[in-house]
Scaffold this active site. Sequence first.
Site, PDB file in Angstrom:
ATOM      1  N   ASP A 192      26.055  -6.470   6.636  1.00 18.25           N
ATOM      2  CA  ASP A 192      27.326  -6.815   7.506  1.00 18.25           C
ATOM      3  C   ASP A 192      27.528  -6.125   8.806  1.00 18.25           C
ATOM      4  O   ASP A 192      27.657  -4.744   8.519  1.00 18.25           O
ATOM      5  CB  ASP A 192      28.584  -6.427   6.443  1.00 18.25           C
TER       6      ASP A 192
ATOM      7  N   ASN B 157      22.282 -12.236  16.160  1.00 20.78           N
ATOM      8  CA  ASN B 157      22.843 -13.543  16.158  1.00 20.78           C
ATOM      9  C   ASN B 157      24.207 -13.609  15.731  1.00 20.78           C
ATOM     10  O   ASN B 157      25.023 -14.427  16.160  1.00 20.78           O
ATOM     11  CB  ASN B 157      21.815 -14.387  15.333  1.00 20.78           C
TER      12      ASN B 157
ATOM     13  N   TYR C  70      35.936 -13.115  23.325  1.00 17.89           N
ATOM     14  CA  TYR C  70      34.504 -13.561  23.138  1.00 17.89           C
ATOM     15  C   TYR C  70      34.001 -13.463  24.499  1.00 17.89           C
ATOM     16  O   TYR C  70      32.765 -12.785  24.657  1.00 17.89           O
ATOM     17  CB  TYR C  70      34.614 -15.148  22.795  1.00 17.89           C
TER      18      TYR C  70
ATOM     19  N   LYS D 265      30.763 -10.740  25.111  1.00 20.98           N
ATOM     20  CA  LYS D 265      29.495 -11.066  25.330  1.00 20.98           C
ATOM     21  C   LYS D 265      28.836 -10.580  26.696  1.00 20.98           C
ATOM     22  O   LYS D 265      27.692 -10.314  26.875  1.00 20.98           O
ATOM     23  CB  LYS D 265      29.411 -12.688  25.420  1.00 20.98           C
TER      24      LYS D 265
ATOM     25  N   THR E 294      28.501 -26.506  16.076  1.00 26.91           N
ATOM     26  CA  THR E 294      28.472 -25.587  15.050  1.00 26.91           C
ATOM     27  C   THR E 294      30.054 -25.425  14.446  1.00 26.91           C
ATOM     28  O   THR E 294      30.802 -25.729  14.730  1.00 26.91           O
ATOM     29  CB  THR E 294      27.757 -24.355  15.283  1.00 26.91           C
TER      30      THR E 294
END
Length: 241
Positions: free
Chosen positions: A59, A82, A159, A163, A194
């Site tokens: 984790d 990932n 996000y 990134k 996804t």
Amino acid sequence: MKTVLITGANRSIGFETARQLLKLGYYVYLGCRDLVKGQQAVEKLHAEGLDQVTPLLIDVDNPASIQAARTKVRSLDVLINNAGISGGYPQSSTDTDLHVFRQVFETNFFGMVEVTQAFIDLLKQSSSPRIVNVTSGLGSLNRQSDPTYVHYKVKPVTYVSSKAAMNAYTIVLAYELKNTAFKVNAVDPCYTATDFNNHSGPGTVEDAAARVVKAAVLGPDGATGQFFSDDNAPETGISPW
């Protein structure tokens, strides 16, 4: 046999990346937060005749979990960071709760850094170590400020910023390791259908994983310190930071 650890690998792009690397002859540590789900993913691969794979409980939000995972891996050639979360939608830079910022950064940035630091000693023992940070075209500051960018209007702030931070770390890490056998790169799997985006993306997990795998298996003459992306940069396969 070369070994690879993939975080967040029990489903979607991570799982398909594991499948493709297994077919190339790699031994895969399939990283997962839930060992039951990880074992189920491994059983799917076994059913395809791909048996050089072990589920690994890791984790990335939990330092103790990362350290426990480190003790179970004896050698490593490739690390693929990932694991990631979106933070949910919509997101506004002026009123998104700081708790959400911290949660997203904990997974997408701090977790990635901690995993890298935990396994870097093993990677240094490899003759051809590779680190692949799975990023997003949304993390490109250049693209985010370019009105012609295909995803210019898509700006989930937690996000995007997490990134962008990952990308900055990738640049520095690649620089520090530039005179070694390491290849350190960021890879944008592109907008893929996804669970992460409610299957809204036009791309396939097979194509997305192939982009990640390409960076994972780079030869000695391969690039390092690059941001690979076919998203709005098909002519070169490299995105501006």
